[in-house]
Design a protein around this motif. Structure first.
Motif, PDB file in Angstrom:
ATOM      1  N   ILE A  24      -5.218   5.131   4.529  1.00  0.00           N
ATOM      2  CA  ILE A  24      -4.450   4.106   5.232  1.00  0.00           C
ATOM      3  C   ILE A  24      -5.366   2.965   5.668  1.00  0.00           C
ATOM      4  O   ILE A  24      -5.020   1.777   5.526  1.00  0.00           O
ATOM      5  N   GLU A  25      -6.538   3.308   6.172  1.00  0.00           N
ATOM      6  CA  GLU A  25      -7.483   2.267   6.599  1.00  0.00           C
ATOM      7  C   GLU A  25      -7.920   1.398   5.430  1.00  0.00           C
ATOM      8  O   GLU A  25      -8.027   0.169   5.553  1.00  0.00           O
ATOM      9  N   SER A  26      -8.146   2.024   4.273  1.00  0.00           N
ATOM     10  CA  SER A  26      -8.580   1.245   3.112  1.00  0.00           C
ATOM     11  C   SER A  26      -7.473   0.334   2.603  1.00  0.00           C
ATOM     12  O   SER A  26      -7.727  -0.793   2.178  1.00  0.00           O
TER      13      SER A  26
ATOM     14  N   GLU B  48      -0.778   3.410  15.533  1.00  0.00           N
ATOM     15  CA  GLU B  48      -1.940   2.536  15.454  1.00  0.00           C
ATOM     16  C   GLU B  48      -1.816   1.492  14.345  1.00  0.00           C
ATOM     17  O   GLU B  48      -2.672   0.620  14.220  1.00  0.00           O
ATOM     18  N   ILE B  49      -0.772   1.576  13.541  1.00  0.00           N
ATOM     19  CA  ILE B  49      -0.624   0.683  12.388  1.00  0.00           C
ATOM     20  C   ILE B  49       0.176  -0.542  12.785  1.00  0.00           C
ATOM     21  O   ILE B  49       1.328  -0.427  13.212  1.00  0.00           O
ATOM     22  N   ASP B  50      -0.418  -1.704  12.630  1.00  0.00           N
ATOM     23  CA  ASP B  50       0.258  -2.947  12.993  1.00  0.00           C
ATOM     24  C   ASP B  50       0.782  -3.651  11.743  1.00  0.00           C
ATOM     25  O   ASP B  50       0.513  -4.826  11.511  1.00  0.00           O
ATOM     26  N   LEU B  51       1.501  -2.899  10.933  1.00  0.00           N
ATOM     27  CA  LEU B  51       2.109  -3.419   9.710  1.00  0.00           C
ATOM     28  C   LEU B  51       3.471  -2.754   9.544  1.00  0.00           C
ATOM     29  O   LEU B  51       3.695  -1.656  10.055  1.00  0.00           O
ATOM     30  N   PRO B  52       4.389  -3.358   8.797  1.00  0.00           N
ATOM     31  CA  PRO B  52       5.641  -2.657   8.483  1.00  0.00           C
ATOM     32  C   PRO B  52       5.355  -1.379   7.707  1.00  0.00           C
ATOM     33  O   PRO B  52       4.542  -1.375   6.779  1.00  0.00           O
ATOM     34  N   VAL B  53       6.020  -0.293   8.115  1.00  0.00           N
ATOM     35  CA  VAL B  53       5.821   1.015   7.487  1.00  0.00           C
ATOM     36  C   VAL B  53       7.173   1.607   7.123  1.00  0.00           C
ATOM     37  O   VAL B  53       8.105   1.595   7.932  1.00  0.00           O
ATOM     38  N   VAL B  54       7.276   2.123   5.903  1.00  0.00           N
ATOM     39  CA  VAL B  54       8.442   2.898   5.483  1.00  0.00           C
ATOM     40  C   VAL B  54       7.941   4.284   5.094  1.00  0.00           C
ATOM     41  O   VAL B  54       7.006   4.413   4.289  1.00  0.00           O
ATOM     42  N   LEU B  55       8.540   5.311   5.669  1.00  0.00           N
ATOM     43  CA  LEU B  55       8.144   6.675   5.369  1.00  0.00           C
ATOM     44  C   LEU B  55       8.894   7.205   4.153  1.00  0.00           C
ATOM     45  O   LEU B  55      10.072   6.914   3.960  1.00  0.00           O
TER      46      LEU B  55
ATOM     47  N   ALA C 137      -7.543  -3.728   2.545  1.00  0.00           N
ATOM     48  CA  ALA C 137      -7.367  -4.484   1.290  1.00  0.00           C
ATOM     49  C   ALA C 137      -6.365  -5.614   1.435  1.00  0.00           C
ATOM     50  O   ALA C 137      -6.149  -6.376   0.496  1.00  0.00           O
ATOM     51  N   GLY C 138      -5.706  -5.710   2.604  1.00  0.00           N
ATOM     52  CA  GLY C 138      -4.807  -6.824   2.855  1.00  0.00           C
ATOM     53  C   GLY C 138      -3.381  -6.611   2.402  1.00  0.00           C
ATOM     54  O   GLY C 138      -2.676  -7.588   2.124  1.00  0.00           O
ATOM     55  N   VAL C 139      -2.920  -5.354   2.365  1.00  0.00           N
ATOM     56  CA  VAL C 139      -1.536  -5.118   1.957  1.00  0.00           C
ATOM     57  C   VAL C 139      -0.572  -5.706   2.989  1.00  0.00           C
ATOM     58  O   VAL C 139      -0.883  -5.803   4.183  1.00  0.00           O
ATOM     59  N   ALA C 140       0.614  -6.092   2.505  1.00  0.00           N
ATOM     60  CA  ALA C 140       1.613  -6.687   3.398  1.00  0.00           C
ATOM     61  C   ALA C 140       2.385  -5.624   4.162  1.00  0.00           C
ATOM     62  O   ALA C 140       2.923  -5.890   5.248  1.00  0.00           O
ATOM     63  N   GLY C 141       2.471  -4.416   3.617  1.00  0.00           N
ATOM     64  CA  GLY C 141       3.197  -3.321   4.248  1.00  0.00           C
ATOM     65  C   GLY C 141       2.797  -2.020   3.595  1.00  0.00           C
ATOM     66  O   GLY C 141       2.088  -1.998   2.580  1.00  0.00           O
ATOM     67  N   LEU C 142       3.251  -0.925   4.188  1.00  0.00           N
ATOM     68  CA  LEU C 142       2.860   0.400   3.726  1.00  0.00           C
ATOM     69  C   LEU C 142       4.083   1.276   3.455  1.00  0.00           C
ATOM     70  O   LEU C 142       5.057   1.247   4.216  1.00  0.00           O
ATOM     71  N   ILE C 143       4.015   2.057   2.383  1.00  0.00           N
ATOM     72  CA  ILE C 143       4.984   3.107   2.090  1.00  0.00           C
ATOM     73  C   ILE C 143       4.200   4.402   2.082  1.00  0.00           C
ATOM     74  O   ILE C 143       3.302   4.592   1.259  1.00  0.00           O
TER      75      ILE C 143
ATOM     76  N   GLY D  89       0.825  -1.198   0.000  1.00  0.00           N
ATOM     77  CA  GLY D  89       0.000   0.000   0.000  1.00  0.00           C
ATOM     78  C   GLY D  89       0.862   1.251   0.000  1.00  0.00           C
ATOM     79  O   GLY D  89       1.824   1.352   0.762  1.00  0.00           O
ATOM     80  N   VAL D  90       0.509   2.206  -0.856  1.00  0.00           N
ATOM     81  CA  VAL D  90       1.265   3.450  -0.974  1.00  0.00           C
ATOM     82  C   VAL D  90       0.287   4.618  -0.855  1.00  0.00           C
ATOM     83  O   VAL D  90      -0.725   4.650  -1.552  1.00  0.00           O
ATOM     84  N   ALA D  91       0.576   5.566   0.027  1.00  0.00           N
ATOM     85  CA  ALA D  91      -0.243   6.783   0.146  1.00  0.00           C
ATOM     86  C   ALA D  91       0.663   7.998   0.087  1.00  0.00           C
ATOM     87  O   ALA D  91       1.631   8.101   0.849  1.00  0.00           O
ATOM     88  N   VAL D  92       0.352   8.908  -0.830  1.00  0.00           N
ATOM     89  CA  VAL D  92       1.136  10.136  -1.009  1.00  0.00           C
ATOM     90  C   VAL D  92       0.181  11.320  -0.994  1.00  0.00           C
ATOM     91  O   VAL D  92      -1.010  11.182  -1.296  1.00  0.00           O
TER      92      VAL D  92
END
Length: 341
Positions: free
Chosen positions: A127-129, A149-156, A133-139, A83-86
């Motif tokens: 981020i919630e969506s 609150e995010i229980d997933l790997p996150v890279v900023l 959707a079942g992403v493995a991690g977030l950028i 998942g990517v949010a910009v």
């Protein structure tokens, strides 16, 4: 076709290819691309531009042609869904997105992309969506995130350097180093009275300012410049005998350049201008020398940081800063008499 026409045609094809890559990454099409004629009509380009753009996707392995049937999206989903949010899809971040998409594609992954439009409420929804959707991690390039609150790997993305105490993984641009390169460039040209003008913001502008040390004699800020702001800043520069100015970002640098030319101030003869961001710096009336962050590489490296985290959750956290380069164009030159005044 002349050499110049060929170069312009190639640039249009590359831009269209980047747009098609984003469409594939966003799952805009399922399995098959529209026809070449449909793409040409939708994008307002020629069929030959569409064909060259699709050729680039074929070379990347994202698309394949089936004789008499059409253009199909390759099934590459053997890696993680990320998942990517910009905050923006129109300035600064498109090249980062391309870097993310290409690096994910090279490793069989896919990207689910959201734009938050600098809206904290939309950011939370995005981020919630993505998590839903079942992403493995977030950028993420968050503005006001609730990362705890995010229980997933996150890279900023382009976040973290402004907070020395952060423990989050990040990949970003060392904007202070970029500012230093601009200062050194002007000093090497003999400028001793250098100013810094900025559009204020919570992330990049403070870092750029931090790289200037005591080498600037004048600093001015505004939330979003108008032509009147640019004229007022120019008055300040001339009153202080400034001959070199660093301007963040490109739009504001172009406003200052326009004000200077309208006033009969020679650029670079009387005033050398360095822009920061290099998004549209080359499109100014006088192409602007600019600090150019490695946006594509920021996206690419962020993917690899996330892949390393997914592969080994217990490995040391990575915080990576990339030093931007300075692209010298026509807006900077020697200080008058080489003395800075």
């Amino acid at each position: 076709m002349s050499t110049a026409e060929g170069a312009a045609h190639g640039q249009k094809a590359r831009h269209l290819a980047d747009e098609l890559r984003r469409g594939v990454a966003e799952l805009r099409w399922r399995g098959k691309l529209p026809t070449e004629q449909q793409l040409a009509d939708e994008q307002g380009v020629s069929l030959s531009t569409v064909r060259r753009a699709v050729d680039l996707l074929v070379q990347d392995g994202l698309v394949y042609r089936r004789q008499g049937s059409g253009m199909y999206i390759a099934d590459q989903a053997t890696g993680p869904l990320v998942g990517v949010a910009v905050p923006s899809m129109t300035y600064y971040y498109p090249r980062i997105i391309v870097g993310i998409e290409r690096e994910l594609a090279a490793h069989g992954g896919q990207m689910m992309l959201r734009s938050t439009e600098w809206d904290p409420v939309e950011e939370r929804r995005a981020i919630e969506s993505l998590i839903g959707a079942g992403v493995a991690g977030l950028i993420l390039a968050p503005d006001q995130p609730a990362l705890a609150e995010i229980d997933l790997p996150v890279v900023l993305l382009e976040r973290g350097l402004e907070d020395p105490a952060t423990t989050y993984e990040f990949v970003g641009t060392n904007h202070a180093a970029g500012a230093r390169s601009a200062v050194r460039h002007l000093q090497a040209l003999g400028h001793t009275r250098i100013a810094y003008l900025e559009r204020t913001g919570q992330h990049t502008a403070p870092q750029v300012r931090a790289g200037l040390a005591d080498d600037v004699v004048l600093t001015r800020s505004a939330e979003r410049w108008t032509r009147a702001d640019a004229d007022g800043f120019l008055d300040d520069l001339l009153a202080e005998g400034v001959t070199g100015v660093i301007c963040f970002p490109d739009r504001e640098a172009s406003l200052l350049l326009t004000a200077a030319l309208a006033r009969g101030v020679a650029v670079p003869g009387e005033l050398s201008v360095v822009s920061y961001d290099d998004e549209v710096a080359d499109l100014s009336d006088i192409p602007l020398t600019a600090v150019s962050p490695a946006k594509f590489e920021v996206g690419r490296v962020a993917v690899n940081v996330l892949r390393a985290r997914l592969a080994d959750p217990d490995s040391p956290r990575q915080q990576i800063s990339l030093v931007p380069r300075l692209v010298v164009r026509e807006s900077t030159g020697p200080a008058r008499n080489g003395l800075g005044y």
